[in-house]
Design a protein around this motif. Sequence first.
Motif, PDB file in Angstrom:
ATOM      1  N   LYS A   1      48.863 -31.035 121.540  1.00  0.00           N
ATOM      2  CA  LYS A   1      49.032 -29.801 120.759  1.00  0.00           C
ATOM      3  C   LYS A   1      48.766 -28.609 121.664  1.00  0.00           C
ATOM      4  N   VAL A   2      49.776 -27.778 121.856  1.00  0.00           N
ATOM      5  CA  VAL A   2      49.607 -26.588 122.698  1.00  0.00           C
ATOM      6  C   VAL A   2      49.324 -25.398 121.790  1.00  0.00           C
ATOM      7  N   GLU A   3      48.214 -24.716 122.038  1.00  0.00           N
ATOM      8  CA  GLU A   3      47.838 -23.604 121.166  1.00  0.00           C
ATOM      9  C   GLU A   3      47.598 -22.322 121.964  1.00  0.00           C
ATOM     10  N   HIS A   4      48.367 -21.327 121.679  1.00  0.00           N
ATOM     11  CA  HIS A   4      48.208 -19.991 122.290  1.00  0.00           C
ATOM     12  C   HIS A   4      48.028 -20.052 123.800  1.00  0.00           C
ATOM     13  N   LEU A   5      48.895 -20.781 124.456  1.00  0.00           N
ATOM     14  CA  LEU A   5      48.760 -20.939 125.910  1.00  0.00           C
ATOM     15  C   LEU A   5      49.330 -19.729 126.657  1.00  0.00           C
ATOM     16  N   ASN A   6      48.483 -19.140 127.495  1.00  0.00           N
ATOM     17  CA  ASN A   6      48.934 -18.095 128.426  1.00  0.00           C
ATOM     18  C   ASN A   6      48.663 -18.600 129.822  1.00  0.00           C
ATOM     19  N   PHE A   7      49.516 -18.229 130.807  1.00  0.00           N
ATOM     20  CA  PHE A   7      49.257 -18.645 132.178  1.00  0.00           C
ATOM     21  C   PHE A   7      49.565 -17.508 133.135  1.00  0.00           C
ATOM     22  N   TYR A   8      48.697 -17.393 134.123  1.00  0.00           N
ATOM     23  CA  TYR A   8      48.826 -16.286 135.087  1.00  0.00           C
ATOM     24  C   TYR A   8      48.834 -16.802 136.519  1.00  0.00           C
ATOM     25  N   TYR A   9      49.775 -16.310 137.332  1.00  0.00           N
ATOM     26  CA  TYR A   9      49.675 -16.453 138.800  1.00  0.00           C
ATOM     27  C   TYR A   9      48.990 -15.185 139.277  1.00  0.00           C
ATOM     28  N   SER A  10      47.768 -15.293 139.730  1.00  0.00           N
ATOM     29  CA  SER A  10      46.870 -14.156 139.981  1.00  0.00           C
ATOM     30  C   SER A  10      46.974 -13.154 138.834  1.00  0.00           C
ATOM     31  N   SER A  11      47.552 -11.974 139.023  1.00  0.00           N
ATOM     32  CA  SER A  11      47.524 -11.028 137.894  1.00  0.00           C
ATOM     33  C   SER A  11      48.826 -11.047 137.101  1.00  0.00           C
ATOM     34  N   LYS A  12      49.789 -11.852 137.589  1.00  0.00           N
ATOM     35  CA  LYS A  12      51.086 -11.829 136.935  1.00  0.00           C
ATOM     36  C   LYS A  12      51.154 -12.896 135.841  1.00  0.00           C
ATOM     37  N   GLN A  13      51.368 -12.457 134.605  1.00  0.00           N
ATOM     38  CA  GLN A  13      51.453 -13.424 133.513  1.00  0.00           C
ATOM     39  C   GLN A  13      52.834 -14.046 133.496  1.00  0.00           C
ATOM     40  N   VAL A  14      52.910 -15.387 133.464  1.00  0.00           N
ATOM     41  CA  VAL A  14      54.214 -16.038 133.463  1.00  0.00           C
ATOM     42  C   VAL A  14      54.473 -16.855 132.205  1.00  0.00           C
ATOM     43  N   LEU A  15      53.424 -17.169 131.426  1.00  0.00           N
ATOM     44  CA  LEU A  15      53.640 -17.840 130.143  1.00  0.00           C
ATOM     45  C   LEU A  15      52.947 -17.016 129.056  1.00  0.00           C
ATOM     46  N   PHE A  16      53.646 -16.839 127.946  1.00  0.00           N
ATOM     47  CA  PHE A  16      53.113 -15.963 126.899  1.00  0.00           C
ATOM     48  C   PHE A  16      52.957 -16.716 125.579  1.00  0.00           C
ATOM     49  N   ASP A  17      51.738 -16.925 125.173  1.00  0.00           N
ATOM     50  CA  ASP A  17      51.409 -17.431 123.852  1.00  0.00           C
ATOM     51  C   ASP A  17      52.311 -18.583 123.394  1.00  0.00           C
ATOM     52  N   ILE A  18      52.250 -19.680 124.131  1.00  0.00           N
ATOM     53  CA  ILE A  18      53.073 -20.839 123.784  1.00  0.00           C
ATOM     54  C   ILE A  18      52.344 -21.696 122.745  1.00  0.00           C
ATOM     55  N   ASN A  19      53.058 -22.063 121.686  1.00  0.00           N
ATOM     56  CA  ASN A  19      52.526 -22.992 120.686  1.00  0.00           C
ATOM     57  C   ASN A  19      53.547 -24.105 120.497  1.00  0.00           C
TER      58      ASN A  19
ATOM     59  N   GLU B   1      44.886 -19.647 129.811  1.00  0.00           N
ATOM     60  CA  GLU B   1      44.169 -19.241 128.598  1.00  0.00           C
ATOM     61  C   GLU B   1      44.749 -20.066 127.461  1.00  0.00           C
ATOM     62  N   GLY B   2      43.957 -20.333 126.431  1.00  0.00           N
ATOM     63  CA  GLY B   2      44.439 -21.106 125.302  1.00  0.00           C
ATOM     64  C   GLY B   2      44.062 -22.570 125.422  1.00  0.00           C
ATOM     65  N   LYS B   3      44.753 -23.410 124.658  1.00  0.00           N
ATOM     66  CA  LYS B   3      44.356 -24.817 124.622  1.00  0.00           C
ATOM     67  C   LYS B   3      45.559 -25.731 124.712  1.00  0.00           C
ATOM     68  N   ILE B   4      45.344 -26.887 125.363  1.00  0.00           N
ATOM     69  CA  ILE B   4      46.263 -28.005 125.196  1.00  0.00           C
ATOM     70  C   ILE B   4      45.385 -29.168 124.757  1.00  0.00           C
ATOM     71  N   ILE B   5      45.518 -29.555 123.493  1.00  0.00           N
ATOM     72  CA  ILE B   5      44.628 -30.584 122.967  1.00  0.00           C
ATOM     73  C   ILE B   5      45.233 -31.970 123.191  1.00  0.00           C
ATOM     74  N   TYR B   6      44.453 -32.842 123.817  1.00  0.00           N
ATOM     75  CA  TYR B   6      44.879 -34.217 124.065  1.00  0.00           C
ATOM     76  C   TYR B   6      43.687 -35.108 123.769  1.00  0.00           C
ATOM     77  N   ASN B   7      43.846 -36.074 122.868  1.00  0.00           N
ATOM     78  CA  ASN B   7      42.734 -36.934 122.453  1.00  0.00           C
ATOM     79  C   ASN B   7      41.530 -36.117 121.972  1.00  0.00           C
ATOM     80  N   GLY B   8      41.796 -35.032 121.278  1.00  0.00           N
ATOM     81  CA  GLY B   8      40.710 -34.223 120.747  1.00  0.00           C
ATOM     82  C   GLY B   8      40.010 -33.342 121.762  1.00  0.00           C
TER      83      GLY B   8
END
Lengths: 280, 311, 252
Positions: free
Chosen positions: C8-26, C65-72
């Motif tokens: 379960k992917v929840e509100h995933l954000n990802f940054y390469y240093s200061s550059k955000q490349v993924l925005f709020d993935i669910n 930032e955010g969560k990827i839930i696997y096996n709780g």
Amino acid sequence: MTNLKKRKITNIFFLTISTLTAFLGLFWLVMILGDLFIQGASSINWKLFVDDFAPPGFGDGGLRPAFVGQLIIVSTAFIIGIPIGLLGGTFIAEYGRNSKTAKLISTLSDLAGSIPSIVVGTFIYAVIVRTTGHFSAFSGSLALALIMIPVMLKTTENMLNLVPWQLREAAFALGAPYYKVIFQIVYKSASVGLLTGAVLSVARIAGETAPLLFTSLNNTFFSLNITKPMASLTVTIYRYAMGPYNDWHKLAWAGSFVITVFILLATLISRFIVNRRYKN
Amino acid sequence: MKSAKNNSFELKNKTTLYLTAASAYIIPLILILMLAVLIYESIPALKKFGLIGFMISTTWNPVKNVFGGASAVYGTVVVTSLALIFAAPTAVGIAVFITQICPKQLKSSFSTAIELLASIPSIIYGMWGLFVLAPIMSSHIEPFLQKTLGKLPFVGLVFKGTPIGIDLLTASTILSIMTIPFIASVARDSFELTPKNLIESAYGIGATKWEVIKDIVLPYSKIGVYGGIILGLGRAVGETMAVAFVLGNNHKIVLSLFGTSSTIPTTLANEFTEADSDIYISSLFYLALILFVSSFILLSTAKYFSSRSKK
Amino acid sequence: MNDKHILKVEHLNFYYSSKQVLFDINMNIEKNMTTALIGPSGCGKTTFLRCFNRMHDLYKNNRYEGKIIYNGENILTMRDSINLRSKIGMVFQSPTPFPMSVFDNVAYGLRLNGIKNKAELTDRVENALMKAALWDEVKDRLNTTASGLSGGQQQRLVIARALAVEPDILLFDEPTSALDPIATAKIEELMVELKKITTIIVVTHNMQQAARISDFTAFFYLGKLVEMGKTDEFFTRPKNRQTENYISGRFG
């Protein structure tokens, strides 16, 4: 029309000059190696390798102490220099990859590799010979090791950089820790390059004389003790060539022949292997 | 279980990291240590003869314990500059030949042959210089130079004296042969960086091969070639054995190219083990320091040029 | 939590240093299904894929930032990425055989996990090679070096290597982009087979491939998840204009 003719003549003129310089370079190579082979090969015989030095003027001596000494000094340098160069190059290509420090060290290493070898000799003299109070084969090996480290470091860096990054990621993706990735995957992939790098490092130092002049010094007797002065092939060649006796000159040519053949073969073979391995 | 294994992974990984990092840091450590040791050992000579005073004094007298480095510095400058004057044009010519003229099939063999010149040990150059080149110089080339150039006003002064073959000219000649492969290989690499389409468009408007080389290839790779020449200089400055055989170890400033002389490296090679007083050995260390610093500066400059030429 | 969903992917954000490349993935990933990630190059699909096995940890200044839930558990804050990677395997664009024999390649992950017993190794290597449909081609040359295999065989070897440690999930990063059509067909066939034993997430630049092999398709654009749905519905009745434009070939 005359303008075109002039341009064509200029063209041929300069192309000829360039070709001539190329043949001048080749001429020197052939001349030096030719003399060395003619003078050296004729002085080679089995006594050269099994007999000890003869006293001046008594002819018929061999160079056994020098050959054995050279072998000991260079192998000791190898044992010290290769691991340090290998590990240092590994840091630059792996853990330190892309970091500013690693780039700086890599540049400094290039500079260190070109420092006059005689300066390395004076440094070791001050640090080792002075402190221990005597000349020793070991201090000579240390001087050679210092010259060798930058060569091995650079080759390692280049060879590890040739290993595709994805191969490391594939190992990481299986849960391998970085040190296992390096030792089991990266080194293995680069093994041919690393091996030839080690051979080239030996070729680089095998002919060095200057750093040995006041470290391992010389010894007129056969010696295996690395804490004492030891005869090396290169210093012996220098001493014999500068000496006044014809027998000595012959021996110097013979020793030079052996060492040059060794270095040229090592260089050529490793270049051939690297070219074949990394052609694409 | 799992976590114990991963802890051991982590420990081994840390160990590997520290071991490799320590090996890499040996390089700057040694450079700094070398500089420090050479400075420390030079202090007595520096105090007695002065930083600049040492370099401008021509006295080199082990008996009276008075030392000045001017003659060795002079010898080094003359021998290396002459060597570069001989080597640079030849090396650039060779690089032009390899990249522009040589048939493709012979290219790599020819490059290898030239690079082999660099792997011949310097002691072989020295010995060959002493036994082969010096006699040729003294019996043919130098008398010829005396008869021709030696007759000219002013220029003639550098061809005075008995041609014995053990002299500045022979030493420079040998040194130039040794320097050729270094310059040639850097120049060759810079020439190869010239964009193909630039060369082709020059041919496209009817330029001759020489015009392409002169107007496109050389200007384009200028910086790289300069870097190569400075690298050659840096290498030549520290060369010991090739020069030691044929220079005669004379601590006098001579104008004639047929005179014996000494360079910093040959002075070190000849006198280091004979130095019997502290001030003598300190003076030698000071010479080593001068050599270390100047070769370091030359090599860094070469490195800077080569990094600029690659951009 | 629905146990159909292995990730379960929840509100995933990802940054390469200061550059955000993924925005709020669910997003939810279903067990024993294949999920395809598509989108124009630079859309973040590969970056997203590499979050699942924390591949970004290898490089400095990357931040999740955010969560990827696997096996709780949240994958992104687990201390032990090494253990995680033996549960979530990965196959790369071009084949990555290690410089060792066919056998040792497949056994590599097993040995990392501390399996030393020769019989067990042999057993599991054979098993993995069979699952990867490679056994018949290599059974007589297990001890020869893996670089002698063809590109397609190498890619199946890499899949066998990943399967040997019995992962719950396999990540594929454009697994056929370096292969010829025949080898590609074989890999695709294999991927359909593999669903029975594992869950697959695949990044592909090839929409036909996504349509052929996946159960769910997710479309990424400029670092955002634009639309996700069952593959047949996704390609026939896209809900979003951008998706429609992309799959009809109007951009990308």
